[in-house]
Design an enzyme around this catalytic site. Structure first.
Site, PDB file in Angstrom:
ATOM      1  N   CYS A   1       8.380  29.417  25.652  1.00 44.44           N
ATOM      2  CA  CYS A   1       7.023  29.777  24.565  1.00 44.44           C
ATOM      3  C   CYS A   1       6.387  30.338  24.256  1.00 44.44           C
ATOM      4  O   CYS A   1       6.642  31.675  24.333  1.00 44.44           O
ATOM      5  CB  CYS A   1       6.140  29.560  25.765  1.00 44.44           C
ATOM      6  SG  CYS A   1       4.089  29.012  25.754  1.00 44.44           S
TER       7      CYS A   1
ATOM      8  N   CYS B   1       0.565  34.585  26.936  1.00 43.92           N
ATOM      9  CA  CYS B   1      -0.359  34.586  28.100  1.00 43.92           C
ATOM     10  C   CYS B   1       0.313  35.868  28.996  1.00 43.92           C
ATOM     11  O   CYS B   1       1.552  35.570  29.062  1.00 43.92           O
ATOM     12  CB  CYS B   1       0.084  32.584  28.647  1.00 43.92           C
ATOM     13  SG  CYS B   1      -0.383  32.272  27.805  1.00 43.92           S
TER      14      CYS B   1
ATOM     15  N   CYS C   1       2.533  35.530  32.323  1.00 42.27           N
ATOM     16  CA  CYS C   1       3.553  34.579  32.533  1.00 42.27           C
ATOM     17  C   CYS C   1       4.462  34.774  32.187  1.00 42.27           C
ATOM     18  O   CYS C   1       4.996  34.979  30.710  1.00 42.27           O
ATOM     19  CB  CYS C   1       3.455  32.556  31.407  1.00 42.27           C
ATOM     20  SG  CYS C   1       4.219  31.828  31.816  1.00 42.27           S
TER      21      CYS C   1
ATOM     22  N   CYS D   1       3.450  16.019  39.594  1.00 41.19           N
ATOM     23  CA  CYS D   1       3.017  16.847  38.146  1.00 41.19           C
ATOM     24  C   CYS D   1       4.391  17.743  37.365  1.00 41.19           C
ATOM     25  O   CYS D   1       4.940  18.076  37.995  1.00 41.19           O
ATOM     26  CB  CYS D   1       2.837  17.840  38.564  1.00 41.19           C
ATOM     27  SG  CYS D   1       0.275  17.697  39.610  1.00 41.19           S
TER      28      CYS D   1
ATOM     29  N   CYS E   1       0.603  13.630  36.508  1.00 38.30           N
ATOM     30  CA  CYS E   1      -0.259  14.363  35.816  1.00 38.30           C
ATOM     31  C   CYS E   1       1.063  15.575  35.014  1.00 38.30           C
ATOM     32  O   CYS E   1       2.112  15.121  35.146  1.00 38.30           O
ATOM     33  CB  CYS E   1      -0.961  15.850  36.888  1.00 38.30           C
ATOM     34  SG  CYS E   1      -1.792  16.724  36.259  1.00 38.30           S
TER      35      CYS E   1
ATOM     36  N   CYS F   1      -7.665  17.512  34.574  1.00 41.61           N
ATOM     37  CA  CYS F   1      -7.320  18.850  35.646  1.00 41.61           C
ATOM     38  C   CYS F   1      -7.294  19.937  35.180  1.00 41.61           C
ATOM     39  O   CYS F   1      -6.780  21.084  33.821  1.00 41.61           O
ATOM     40  CB  CYS F   1      -5.893  18.928  36.302  1.00 41.61           C
ATOM     41  SG  CYS F   1      -5.755  19.676  37.198  1.00 41.61           S
TER      42      CYS F   1
ATOM     43  N   ARG G   1      -7.702  22.163  44.577  1.00 42.77           N
ATOM     44  CA  ARG G   1      -6.182  22.327  44.611  1.00 42.77           C
ATOM     45  C   ARG G   1      -5.917  24.096  44.530  1.00 42.77           C
ATOM     46  O   ARG G   1      -5.944  24.615  43.473  1.00 42.77           O
ATOM     47  CB  ARG G   1      -5.516  22.204  43.642  1.00 42.77           C
ATOM     48  CG  ARG G   1      -6.026  20.132  43.137  1.00 42.77           C
ATOM     49  CD  ARG G   1      -4.703  19.776  41.973  1.00 42.77           C
ATOM     50  NE  ARG G   1      -5.567  18.002  41.711  1.00 42.77           N
ATOM     51  CZ  ARG G   1      -4.718  17.828  42.317  1.00 42.77           C
ATOM     52  NH1 ARG G   1      -4.764  17.301  43.072  1.00 42.77           N
ATOM     53  NH2 ARG G   1      -5.810  16.072  41.871  1.00 42.77           N
TER      54      ARG G   1
END
Length: 399
Positions: A100, A104, A107, A144, A180, A240, A312
């Protein structure tokens, strides 16, 4: 509190005798016994009022109220708006790992950091569907799928061009599960195509407060996140969106996150609460563990300010004891991620989670059990009753 509300609370929710709770700052619970009905206390608002929008000051006052009193209040709100004996089992699969371009700081999938996570191609359809079948057989009612992408532009458009959404979403829907996904930023047109392919919900977390956000991520703005959330909602997909605790933020930032989520045009259908799992090689690898009282306080406040939202209990859950998790359920958490793994962090296995929930007298939540989801999904599921309803204890179902 009304007797009908008390009857719906699990026996473990009786942390404080019925009475009027005085919510003030500090960490000691003060109780003034009263025979009155606290469910309509003007200072707290209606327990089932989903239209109320709280100010930051009000949310801060709730967040900093005595912890046991806050949990008791949240449990009361939870019992009015949900079946407090039900917890949804959700399974998350990483369908495109690593590589990616985002930065972030939490991550391991960012290409900017040297971590153990390697860039891999998008999974083929059949392994994904096999994972979905396994999740359903183990009692999960939401499946998901996550891909480590910034967005669906450029070469990623092959995801759409090759009709992957229809190949994945429709079969999972045919299994009776909610579907999801999280694929990065979306345009309104992309969100509409995902809706047409049968997507139930889209995950796009805010992560933290607007003010603290630039210290965590610089490659995507806060407003860009909100734009994707708006595109998702406008397409008729359930939102979400939650956050990550333990990024180095303060209580002020946690209040700010809750304010942003609870003051959206509509409350998010679900609000994931993640505890940072520090990963070697990321900028936050040395962050200290998140204390249980912090995640408990955040969950309880989220329940009060977003009464009908599914909360969640997500990444980092396995670092807390069963008793600590039970307090989170009492405070309003009513979904967990379970199975083989999350995206890049550990996850408690199904058997272990089902044994834990059985111990506390909890059972699985059906798919499409939430009224807001059923309303948005009427074109797909009609007026049918929720799927996979489990009125028996978890672990007693047959695959």
């Amino acid at each position: 509190m009304q007797a009908s509300v008390l009857r719906r609370l699990p026996i473990s929710c009786a942390v404080v005798p019925p009475g009027r709770l005085l919510f003030s700052r500090g960490h000691a619970t003060t109780i003034e016994h009263s025979g009155g009905d606290s469910s309509t206390d003007a200072s707290q608002g209606s327990l089932s009022d989903n239209s109320k929008r709280f100010s930051k000051r009000e949310i801060s006052d709730i967040y900093h109220s005595p912890l046991l009193g806050l949990v008791y209040r949240a449990a009361s709100v939870h019992a009015v708006n949900h079946d407090p004996t039900k917890v949804q089992l959700c399974t998350l699969l990483n369908i495109k790992s690593g590589g990616c371009t985002e930065d972030c700081s939490y991550c391991s999938q960012s290409s900017r950091y040297k971590t153990a996570t390697k860039s891999e191609k998008l999974l083929q359809v059949e392994p994904v569907l096999e994972a979905a079948r396994k999740a359903k057989a183990n009692g999960s009612t939401r499946f998901c799928m996550g891909a480590a992408w910034r967005d669906l532009q450029g070469r990623k458009s092959g995801f759409e061009r090759n009709n992957i959404p229809n190949s994945l979403f429709c079969p999972c829907r045919g299994m009776g599960m909610e579907v999801c996904t999280t694929l990065g930023m979306l345009s309104p047109e992309q969100a509409q195509r995902l809706k047409e392919a049968g997507l139930t919900a889209y995950n796009h977390n805010l992560d933290t407060s607007r003010e603290y956000y630039p210290k965590v991520i610089t490659t995507r703005s806060y407003d860009e996140r909100l734009e994707t959330i708006n595109a998702v909602r406008d397409a008729g997909i359930s939102v979400c969106s939650g956050g990550i605790l333990g990024l180095g933020e303060s209580d002020v930032d946690r209040v700010g996150l809750l304010w942003e989520a609870s003051n959206m045009h509509e409350h998010p259908e679900s609000f994931p609460v993640n505890a940072l799992v520090p990963i070697p090689g990321t900028p936050l690898e040395k962050n200290p563990p998140l204390q249980h009282d912090t995640i408990l306080r955040t969950i309880a406040t989220a329940r009060v300010v977003m009464p009908t939202t599914i909360i969640r209990l997500a990444a980092g859950r396995q670092s807390y004891s069963e008793a600590e998790q039970a307090l989170c359920f009492m405070a309003g958490a009513n979904a967990i991620f379970t199975g083989d793994a999350m995206l890049t962090t550990p996850c408690s296995p199904w058997d272990q989670d089902k044994a834990m929930l059985n111990k506390w007298g909890l059972k699985g939540m059906a798919s499409f059990d939430q009224q807001s989801i059923r309303t948005k999904e009427r074109s797909f599921i009609g007026d049918a009753t929720p799927h996979n309803s489990t009125d028996t204890p978890l672990g007693s179902e047959t695959a």
